[in-house]
Scaffold this motif. Sequence first.
Motif, PDB file in Angstrom:
ATOM      1  N   MET A 156     -10.497 -11.043 -13.754  1.00 55.98           N
ATOM      2  CA  MET A 156     -11.740 -10.465 -14.542  1.00 55.98           C
ATOM      3  C   MET A 156     -13.144 -10.993 -13.726  1.00 55.98           C
ATOM      4  SD  MET A 156     -10.826  -8.785 -17.250  1.00 55.98           S
ATOM      5  CE  MET A 156     -11.793  -8.984 -18.499  1.00 55.98           C
ATOM      6  N   LYS A 157     -14.236 -10.581 -14.100  1.00 55.93           N
ATOM      7  CA  LYS A 157     -15.427 -10.843 -13.637  1.00 55.93           C
ATOM      8  C   LYS A 157     -16.473 -10.973 -14.659  1.00 55.93           C
ATOM      9  CE  LYS A 157     -14.942  -8.737  -8.754  1.00 55.93           C
ATOM     10  NZ  LYS A 157     -15.722  -7.964  -7.956  1.00 55.93           N
ATOM     11  N   PRO A 158     -16.892 -12.204 -14.998  1.00 56.28           N
ATOM     12  CA  PRO A 158     -16.723 -13.332 -14.311  1.00 56.28           C
ATOM     13  C   PRO A 158     -15.161 -13.656 -14.690  1.00 56.28           C
ATOM     14  CG  PRO A 158     -17.783 -14.014 -16.378  1.00 56.28           C
ATOM     15  CD  PRO A 158     -17.939 -12.250 -16.258  1.00 56.28           C
ATOM     16  N   ARG A 159     -14.738 -14.757 -13.824  1.00 60.46           N
ATOM     17  CA  ARG A 159     -13.201 -15.258 -13.892  1.00 60.46           C
ATOM     18  C   ARG A 159     -13.122 -15.737 -15.196  1.00 60.46           C
ATOM     19  NH1 ARG A 159      -9.532 -17.446  -9.162  1.00 60.46           N
ATOM     20  NH2 ARG A 159      -7.490 -18.121 -10.173  1.00 60.46           N
ATOM     21  N   ILE A 160     -11.952 -15.542 -15.683  1.00 63.10           N
ATOM     22  CA  ILE A 160     -11.518 -16.425 -17.093  1.00 63.10           C
ATOM     23  C   ILE A 160     -10.739 -17.269 -16.798  1.00 63.10           C
ATOM     24  CG2 ILE A 160     -10.751 -15.932 -19.229  1.00 63.10           C
ATOM     25  CD1 ILE A 160     -11.405 -12.871 -19.262  1.00 63.10           C
ATOM     26  N   PRO A 161     -10.985 -18.594 -17.696  1.00 68.54           N
ATOM     27  CA  PRO A 161     -10.251 -19.763 -17.294  1.00 68.54           C
ATOM     28  C   PRO A 161      -8.781 -19.412 -17.484  1.00 68.54           C
ATOM     29  CG  PRO A 161     -12.193 -20.408 -18.442  1.00 68.54           C
ATOM     30  CD  PRO A 161     -12.185 -18.905 -18.369  1.00 68.54           C
ATOM     31  N   SER A 162      -7.628 -20.083 -16.754  1.00 66.81           N
ATOM     32  CA  SER A 162      -6.305 -19.823 -16.983  1.00 66.81           C
ATOM     33  C   SER A 162      -5.848 -20.361 -18.393  1.00 66.81           C
ATOM     34  CB  SER A 162      -5.465 -20.704 -16.223  1.00 66.81           C
ATOM     35  OG  SER A 162      -5.832 -22.045 -15.949  1.00 66.81           O
ATOM     36  N   ARG A 163      -6.614 -21.098 -19.100  1.00 67.36           N
ATOM     37  CA  ARG A 163      -6.210 -21.775 -20.504  1.00 67.36           C
ATOM     38  C   ARG A 163      -7.104 -21.022 -21.450  1.00 67.36           C
ATOM     39  NH1 ARG A 163      -1.602 -23.723 -19.461  1.00 67.36           N
ATOM     40  NH2 ARG A 163      -1.594 -25.613 -18.014  1.00 67.36           N
ATOM     41  N   TYR A 164      -7.622 -19.668 -21.083  1.00 67.13           N
ATOM     42  CA  TYR A 164      -8.283 -19.007 -22.149  1.00 67.13           C
ATOM     43  C   TYR A 164      -7.349 -18.566 -23.303  1.00 67.13           C
ATOM     44  CZ  TYR A 164     -10.425 -15.059 -24.301  1.00 67.13           C
ATOM     45  OH  TYR A 164     -10.809 -14.193 -25.502  1.00 67.13           O
ATOM     46  N   PHE A 165      -7.552 -18.799 -24.721  1.00 64.91           N
ATOM     47  CA  PHE A 165      -6.785 -18.663 -25.726  1.00 64.91           C
ATOM     48  C   PHE A 165      -7.094 -17.146 -26.274  1.00 64.91           C
ATOM     49  CE2 PHE A 165      -5.135 -18.712 -29.964  1.00 64.91           C
ATOM     50  CZ  PHE A 165      -3.855 -19.555 -29.655  1.00 64.91           C
ATOM     51  N   GLY A 166      -6.385 -16.275 -25.928  1.00 64.20           N
ATOM     52  CA  GLY A 166      -6.647 -14.859 -26.264  1.00 64.20           C
ATOM     53  C   GLY A 166      -5.461 -13.984 -25.821  1.00 64.20           C
ATOM     54  N   ASN A 167      -5.781 -12.592 -25.873  1.00 62.81           N
ATOM     55  CA  ASN A 167      -5.105 -11.531 -25.243  1.00 62.81           C
ATOM     56  C   ASN A 167      -5.852 -11.025 -23.960  1.00 62.81           C
ATOM     57  OD1 ASN A 167      -3.300  -9.407 -24.642  1.00 62.81           O
ATOM     58  ND2 ASN A 167      -3.103  -8.841 -26.623  1.00 62.81           N
ATOM     59  N   CYS A 168      -5.273 -11.409 -22.810  1.00 58.61           N
ATOM     60  CA  CYS A 168      -5.901 -10.989 -21.682  1.00 58.61           C
ATOM     61  C   CYS A 168      -4.857 -10.552 -20.565  1.00 58.61           C
ATOM     62  CB  CYS A 168      -6.678 -12.100 -20.998  1.00 58.61           C
ATOM     63  SG  CYS A 168      -7.816 -11.560 -19.987  1.00 58.61           S
ATOM     64  N   VAL A 169      -4.084  -9.291 -21.255  1.00 60.24           N
ATOM     65  CA  VAL A 169      -3.138  -8.884 -20.250  1.00 60.24           C
ATOM     66  C   VAL A 169      -3.047  -7.248 -20.322  1.00 60.24           C
ATOM     67  CG1 VAL A 169      -1.377 -10.658 -20.620  1.00 60.24           C
ATOM     68  CG2 VAL A 169      -1.441  -8.965 -22.180  1.00 60.24           C
ATOM     69  N   GLY A 170      -2.582  -6.611 -19.249  1.00 63.16           N
ATOM     70  CA  GLY A 170      -2.595  -5.322 -19.253  1.00 63.16           C
ATOM     71  C   GLY A 170      -1.500  -4.769 -18.685  1.00 63.16           C
ATOM     72  N   PRO A 171      -1.170  -3.477 -18.893  1.00 58.56           N
ATOM     73  CA  PRO A 171       0.097  -2.686 -18.621  1.00 58.56           C
ATOM     74  C   PRO A 171       0.189  -2.120 -17.090  1.00 58.56           C
ATOM     75  CG  PRO A 171      -1.188  -1.130 -19.831  1.00 58.56           C
ATOM     76  CD  PRO A 171      -1.816  -2.438 -19.868  1.00 58.56           C
ATOM     77  N   CYS A 172       1.371  -2.434 -16.455  1.00 62.35           N
ATOM     78  CA  CYS A 172       1.571  -1.906 -15.142  1.00 62.35           C
ATOM     79  C   CYS A 172       2.744  -1.034 -15.184  1.00 62.35           C
ATOM     80  CB  CYS A 172       1.650  -3.032 -14.086  1.00 62.35           C
ATOM     81  SG  CYS A 172       0.199  -4.055 -13.775  1.00 62.35           S
ATOM     82  N   TYR A 173       2.734   0.196 -14.453  1.00 61.94           N
ATOM     83  CA  TYR A 173       3.872   1.109 -14.345  1.00 61.94           C
ATOM     84  C   TYR A 173       4.402   1.023 -13.033  1.00 61.94           C
ATOM     85  CZ  TYR A 173       1.831   2.341 -18.787  1.00 61.94           C
ATOM     86  OH  TYR A 173       1.145   2.362 -20.074  1.00 61.94           O
ATOM     87  N   ALA A 174       5.729   1.191 -12.935  1.00 61.84           N
ATOM     88  CA  ALA A 174       6.370   1.815 -11.529  1.00 61.84           C
ATOM     89  C   ALA A 174       7.186   2.847 -11.945  1.00 61.84           C
ATOM     90  CB  ALA A 174       7.239   0.705 -11.161  1.00 61.84           C
ATOM     91  N   SER A 175       7.459   3.794 -10.867  1.00 59.02           N
ATOM     92  CA  SER A 175       8.174   5.016 -10.958  1.00 59.02           C
ATOM     93  C   SER A 175       8.869   5.383  -9.826  1.00 59.02           C
ATOM     94  CB  SER A 175       7.301   6.253 -11.484  1.00 59.02           C
ATOM     95  OG  SER A 175       7.930   7.395 -11.452  1.00 59.02           O
ATOM     96  N   MET A 176      10.154   5.698  -9.734  1.00 58.43           N
ATOM     97  CA  MET A 176      10.702   5.964  -8.515  1.00 58.43           C
ATOM     98  C   MET A 176      11.948   6.835  -8.936  1.00 58.43           C
ATOM     99  SD  MET A 176      12.434   3.416  -5.826  1.00 58.43           S
ATOM    100  CE  MET A 176      10.882   2.882  -5.349  1.00 58.43           C
ATOM    101  N   HIS A 177      12.495   7.938  -8.180  1.00 61.18           N
ATOM    102  CA  HIS A 177      13.465   8.420  -8.396  1.00 61.18           C
ATOM    103  C   HIS A 177      14.771   7.876  -8.348  1.00 61.18           C
ATOM    104  CE1 HIS A 177      16.208  11.900  -8.481  1.00 61.18           C
ATOM    105  NE2 HIS A 177      15.152  12.722  -8.367  1.00 61.18           N
ATOM    106  N   ARG A 178      15.697   8.202  -9.353  1.00 62.70           N
ATOM    107  CA  ARG A 178      16.830   7.217  -9.284  1.00 62.70           C
ATOM    108  C   ARG A 178      17.614   7.279  -8.006  1.00 62.70           C
ATOM    109  NH1 ARG A 178      18.383   6.390 -14.825  1.00 62.70           N
ATOM    110  NH2 ARG A 178      20.627   6.093 -13.918  1.00 62.70           N
TER     111      ARG A 178
END
Length: 252
Positions: free
Chosen positions: A221-243
């Motif tokens: 994040m900008k500005p960078r958020i402290p590692s001990r920040y108490f809250g929800n600070c995650v986001g989804p990532c996706y990967a896709s591939m043929h079986r």
Amino acid sequence: MTDQYELFYQPGDAVAFTVTEHDGARGVDELATEDPREVAKIVPLVPALRQGGAVLAVQATVLLPLAPHGLALGATVHHAAYDGASSTHFLHTWVAVCAARKVPPELPVMDRSFIVDREDMHDFFTAPRAQKGFDSPDAMDRLVATYALLAAHLQSIKDTIVGEAARRGIVPPPRCTSIVATYGVMWLCHLRATQGNNNGGHDDDDGRAYFLFVTDHRRWMKPRIPSRYFGNCVGPCYASMHRRKLSLPPPP
């Protein structure tokens, strides 16, 4: 700033804290191992969130006849309040206090000014949107186990990727961190265990497989958020591939 609130407080709001006793403590030790454990035996040690917007519930279970030295701490969290990094830090802090450690963990950072509030944020998150959900099967009859990937295992995966890249003439080889190697093992093992089962939207009719995971955004994040920040600070990532590229046959 938006004129809509995200968290609403009114007099009487509080965190539910339950103290209870468990008279079958001699069988609790098996729940702290890496072997398969019954989910039904873990559930009584975890509190339920109250209806009406509660975000946290804590339960301290005195383990008899191990008292006063046996205690199980359970916490249930609404993900809108804070994420896994924050909840883990909360539990580590509790343990440090109980153990009277001379150097406790750093206090959480509660300063919400680190998060820049967009004027359209409330409307964005409350707007209706079509999305494909995942099945949530009843887990009471399931087992949960812990698997450890040692450094040698992860290095073997990384070496395999480097070797395959060299065989294909890919220079430089793709960067493979320990977390990428771990996710790769998780994805492949999950698909092998659920072959022929759509399992809540992880596959589609074209034979593609999908992997969804979350990442911590604090350091990005900008500005960078402290590692001990108490809250929800995650986001989804996706990967896709043929079986087929995952060395798995398509589902029947």
